[in-house]
Design a protein around this motif. Structure first.
Motif, PDB file in Angstrom:
ATOM      1  N   GLU A 169       0.762  -1.213   0.070  1.00 22.49           N
ATOM      2  CA  GLU A 169       0.205   0.008  -0.173  1.00 22.49           C
ATOM      3  C   GLU A 169       0.853   1.360   0.010  1.00 22.49           C
ATOM      4  O   GLU A 169       0.480   2.314  -0.618  1.00 22.49           O
ATOM      5  N   LEU A 170       1.918   1.108   0.591  1.00 19.54           N
ATOM      6  CA  LEU A 170       2.599   2.440   0.826  1.00 19.54           C
ATOM      7  C   LEU A 170       3.503   2.577  -0.264  1.00 19.54           C
ATOM      8  O   LEU A 170       3.801   3.729  -0.876  1.00 19.54           O
ATOM      9  N   ARG A 171       3.886   1.403  -1.059  1.00 23.55           N
ATOM     10  CA  ARG A 171       4.582   1.732  -2.473  1.00 23.55           C
ATOM     11  C   ARG A 171       3.697   2.247  -3.366  1.00 23.55           C
ATOM     12  O   ARG A 171       4.161   3.170  -4.358  1.00 23.55           O
ATOM     13  N   GLN A 172       2.326   1.885  -3.348  1.00 23.11           N
ATOM     14  CA  GLN A 172       1.371   2.506  -4.278  1.00 23.11           C
ATOM     15  C   GLN A 172       1.169   3.948  -3.900  1.00 23.11           C
ATOM     16  O   GLN A 172       0.848   4.748  -4.870  1.00 23.11           O
ATOM     17  N   LYS A 173       1.116   4.211  -2.861  1.00 23.65           N
ATOM     18  CA  LYS A 173       1.010   5.579  -2.139  1.00 23.65           C
ATOM     19  C   LYS A 173       2.134   6.577  -2.432  1.00 23.65           C
ATOM     20  O   LYS A 173       1.769   7.714  -3.018  1.00 23.65           O
ATOM     21  N   TYR A 174       3.020   6.138  -2.252  1.00 25.65           N
ATOM     22  CA  TYR A 174       4.421   7.226  -2.369  1.00 25.65           C
ATOM     23  C   TYR A 174       5.208   7.053  -3.377  1.00 25.65           C
ATOM     24  O   TYR A 174       6.129   7.871  -3.845  1.00 25.65           O
ATOM     25  N   GLY A 175       5.186   5.798  -4.092  1.00 24.19           N
ATOM     26  CA  GLY A 175       5.796   5.409  -5.285  1.00 24.19           C
ATOM     27  C   GLY A 175       7.418   5.510  -4.999  1.00 24.19           C
ATOM     28  O   GLY A 175       8.089   5.150  -4.061  1.00 24.19           O
ATOM     29  N   THR A 176       8.175   6.317  -5.924  1.00 28.87           N
ATOM     30  CA  THR A 176       9.722   5.981  -5.958  1.00 28.87           C
ATOM     31  C   THR A 176      10.421   7.137  -4.706  1.00 28.87           C
ATOM     32  O   THR A 176      11.503   7.136  -4.557  1.00 28.87           O
ATOM     33  N   SER A 177       9.582   8.028  -4.217  1.00 27.05           N
ATOM     34  CA  SER A 177       9.666   8.799  -3.383  1.00 27.05           C
ATOM     35  C   SER A 177      10.159   8.285  -1.956  1.00 27.05           C
ATOM     36  O   SER A 177      10.736   8.649  -1.136  1.00 27.05           O
ATOM     37  N   LEU A 178       9.770   7.113  -1.867  1.00 26.78           N
ATOM     38  CA  LEU A 178      10.067   6.212  -0.674  1.00 26.78           C
ATOM     39  C   LEU A 178      10.728   4.884  -0.958  1.00 26.78           C
ATOM     40  O   LEU A 178      10.374   4.031  -1.885  1.00 26.78           O
ATOM     41  N   LYS A 179      12.183   4.728  -0.430  1.00 30.81           N
ATOM     42  CA  LYS A 179      12.792   3.697  -0.530  1.00 30.81           C
ATOM     43  C   LYS A 179      12.349   2.758   0.448  1.00 30.81           C
ATOM     44  O   LYS A 179      12.450   2.910   1.721  1.00 30.81           O
ATOM     45  N   ILE A 180      12.072   1.636   0.101  1.00 26.38           N
ATOM     46  CA  ILE A 180      11.663   0.320   1.179  1.00 26.38           C
ATOM     47  C   ILE A 180      12.735  -0.769   1.009  1.00 26.38           C
ATOM     48  O   ILE A 180      13.203  -1.319  -0.080  1.00 26.38           O
ATOM     49  N   VAL A 181      13.382  -0.833   2.125  1.00 22.67           N
ATOM     50  CA  VAL A 181      14.357  -2.268   2.506  1.00 22.67           C
ATOM     51  C   VAL A 181      13.687  -3.151   3.166  1.00 22.67           C
ATOM     52  O   VAL A 181      13.225  -3.105   4.369  1.00 22.67           O
ATOM     53  N   GLU A 182      13.808  -4.332   2.778  1.00 18.27           N
ATOM     54  CA  GLU A 182      13.340  -5.450   3.420  1.00 18.27           C
ATOM     55  C   GLU A 182      14.536  -6.563   4.035  1.00 18.27           C
ATOM     56  O   GLU A 182      15.201  -7.012   3.228  1.00 18.27           O
ATOM     57  N   LEU A 183      14.826  -6.568   5.256  1.00 16.20           N
ATOM     58  CA  LEU A 183      15.807  -7.492   5.900  1.00 16.20           C
ATOM     59  C   LEU A 183      15.207  -8.620   6.344  1.00 16.20           C
ATOM     60  O   LEU A 183      14.180  -8.461   7.005  1.00 16.20           O
ATOM     61  N   ASN A 184      15.803  -9.836   6.306  1.00 17.74           N
ATOM     62  CA  ASN A 184      15.341 -10.786   6.903  1.00 17.74           C
ATOM     63  C   ASN A 184      16.507 -11.811   7.656  1.00 17.74           C
ATOM     64  O   ASN A 184      17.610 -11.721   7.238  1.00 17.74           O
ATOM     65  N   LEU A 185      16.054 -12.447   8.683  1.00 17.74           N
ATOM     66  CA  LEU A 185      16.996 -13.372   9.492  1.00 17.74           C
ATOM     67  C   LEU A 185      17.678 -14.229   8.685  1.00 17.74           C
ATOM     68  O   LEU A 185      18.889 -14.621   8.823  1.00 17.74           O
ATOM     69  N   GLU A 186      17.094 -14.646   7.627  1.00 15.77           N
ATOM     70  CA  GLU A 186      17.687 -15.930   7.029  1.00 15.77           C
ATOM     71  C   GLU A 186      18.777 -15.439   6.107  1.00 15.77           C
ATOM     72  O   GLU A 186      19.864 -16.078   5.884  1.00 15.77           O
ATOM     73  N   ASN A 187      18.639 -14.201   5.418  1.00 14.84           N
ATOM     74  CA  ASN A 187      19.568 -13.596   4.664  1.00 14.84           C
ATOM     75  C   ASN A 187      20.763 -12.336   5.322  1.00 14.84           C
ATOM     76  O   ASN A 187      21.820 -12.416   4.746  1.00 14.84           O
ATOM     77  N   ASP A 188      20.367 -11.772   6.270  1.00 18.06           N
ATOM     78  CA  ASP A 188      20.772 -10.741   6.893  1.00 18.06           C
ATOM     79  C   ASP A 188      20.949 -10.421   8.278  1.00 18.06           C
ATOM     80  O   ASP A 188      20.946  -9.547   8.977  1.00 18.06           O
ATOM     81  N   PRO A 189      21.580 -11.536   8.819  1.00 15.63           N
ATOM     82  CA  PRO A 189      21.639 -11.774  10.277  1.00 15.63           C
ATOM     83  C   PRO A 189      22.665 -10.668  10.851  1.00 15.63           C
ATOM     84  O   PRO A 189      22.409 -10.036  11.988  1.00 15.63           O
ATOM     85  N   ASP A 190      23.807 -10.822  10.340  1.00 21.46           N
ATOM     86  CA  ASP A 190      24.894  -9.907  10.606  1.00 21.46           C
ATOM     87  C   ASP A 190      24.563  -8.301  10.457  1.00 21.46           C
ATOM     88  O   ASP A 190      24.648  -7.566  11.482  1.00 21.46           O
ATOM     89  N   LEU A 191      23.848  -8.135   9.642  1.00 21.84           N
ATOM     90  CA  LEU A 191      23.386  -6.653   9.289  1.00 21.84           C
ATOM     91  C   LEU A 191      22.311  -6.373  10.475  1.00 21.84           C
ATOM     92  O   LEU A 191      22.440  -5.162  11.284  1.00 21.84           O
ATOM     93  N   ILE A 192      21.436  -7.240  10.668  1.00 14.99           N
ATOM     94  CA  ILE A 192      20.240  -6.899  11.638  1.00 14.99           C
ATOM     95  C   ILE A 192      21.187  -6.805  13.208  1.00 14.99           C
ATOM     96  O   ILE A 192      20.617  -5.932  13.871  1.00 14.99           O
ATOM     97  N   ALA A 193      22.058  -7.621  13.430  1.00 17.31           N
ATOM     98  CA  ALA A 193      22.812  -7.416  14.656  1.00 17.31           C
ATOM     99  C   ALA A 193      23.658  -6.167  14.609  1.00 17.31           C
ATOM    100  O   ALA A 193      23.503  -5.602  15.730  1.00 17.31           O
ATOM    101  N   SER A 194      24.137  -5.611  13.584  1.00 14.90           N
ATOM    102  CA  SER A 194      24.882  -4.505  13.700  1.00 14.90           C
ATOM    103  C   SER A 194      23.931  -3.218  13.792  1.00 14.90           C
ATOM    104  O   SER A 194      24.540  -2.340  14.452  1.00 14.90           O
TER     105      SER A 194
END
Length: 234
Positions: A169-194
């Motif tokens: 919904e937010l992607r549809q509302k704000y378009g390219t003006s909003l950058k959305i980054v999705e992190l998950n435990l399976e791929n990004d544990p070190d980044l989440i910890a940092s």
């Protein structure tokens, strides 16, 4: 004889810790401290076998009441020693912790916030992460976009799945003006910890001009809170 107030304070503190250990989730800092004091800590991962294979707290053993060999595996644990139980949230771990207490285990500590809080606090885990987003790349994304929404979770987290329609919904509302980054435990544990800020999954962060303007755990009033902050930022 009058009992010193300092002694009463110690008794009260000890009683509070014991009650929490027996009746409710234990904060991640206390959970980690108690594990560190154990020579050979009994740590139980109450998630699925698939989740455990992807990542788990170092030294943990997978155990589920739904498995056929549950009773046999349980015999390898010492009921007179502390047991540390976790899942993603407090659902599966709460069921297991309750069963252990009913079976006479003396000290059962259930991790508040699940493995998300463990990683979020910067604690180490075993992981089979593949091609994670680097901290440097993450920092560049935050710095090079006026407003960034970061969604932190796990593909095995039920509540995390409820965040996805909100993001769409937010992607549809704000378009390219909003950058959305999705992190998950399976791929990004070190980044989440940092990040050293995640307390549970799902966890949302909004950055404006490189600085966090919202940090939110859970999905309660999620759409309303995100829209309020983003409307002002954009």
């Amino acid at each position: 004889m009058k009992i010193p107030s300092s002694f009463l304070t110690i008794l009260l503190l000890f009683g509070t810790i014991l009650i929490k250990a027996q009746n409710g989730p234990t904060p991640v800092a206390v959970f980690a401290q108690k594990i560190a004091k154990e020579k050979a800590p009994q740590i139980i991962d109450a998630r699925s076998a698939e989740e455990f294979a992807l990542n788990h707290i170092n030294g943990a053993i997978y155990l589920s009441p739904n498995d056929a060999d549950y009773e046999q595996k349980l015999k390898s644990f010492n009921s007179n020693k502390s047991v540390f139980v976790y899942s993603i949230g407090n659902g599966r771990s709460a069921v297991l912790a309750k069963d252990l207490r009913n079976r006479g285990f003396q000290e059962v500590y259930e991790l508040e916030g699940g493995i998300g809080s463990w990683v979020g606090a910067g604690n180490a885990i075993f992981t089979n992460a593949d091609k994670p987003l680097s901290k440097n790349a993450y920092d560049q994304l935050v710095a090079s976009n006026k407003v960034v929404l970061v969604d932190v979770g796990s593909k095995y987290c039920g509540a995390c799945k409820k965040v996805k329609p909100v993001l769409e919904e937010l992607r549809q509302k704000y378009g390219t003006s909003l950058k959305i980054v999705e992190l998950n435990l399976e791929n990004d544990p070190d980044l989440i910890a940092s990040l050293k800020t995640v307390t549970a999954f799902p966890y949302l962060i909004i950055y404006q001009d490189g600085k966090p303007v919202l940090k939110k755990a859970g999905i309660k009033d999620l759409s309303q809170e995100l829209n309020q902050v983003l409307d002002k930022a954009l």
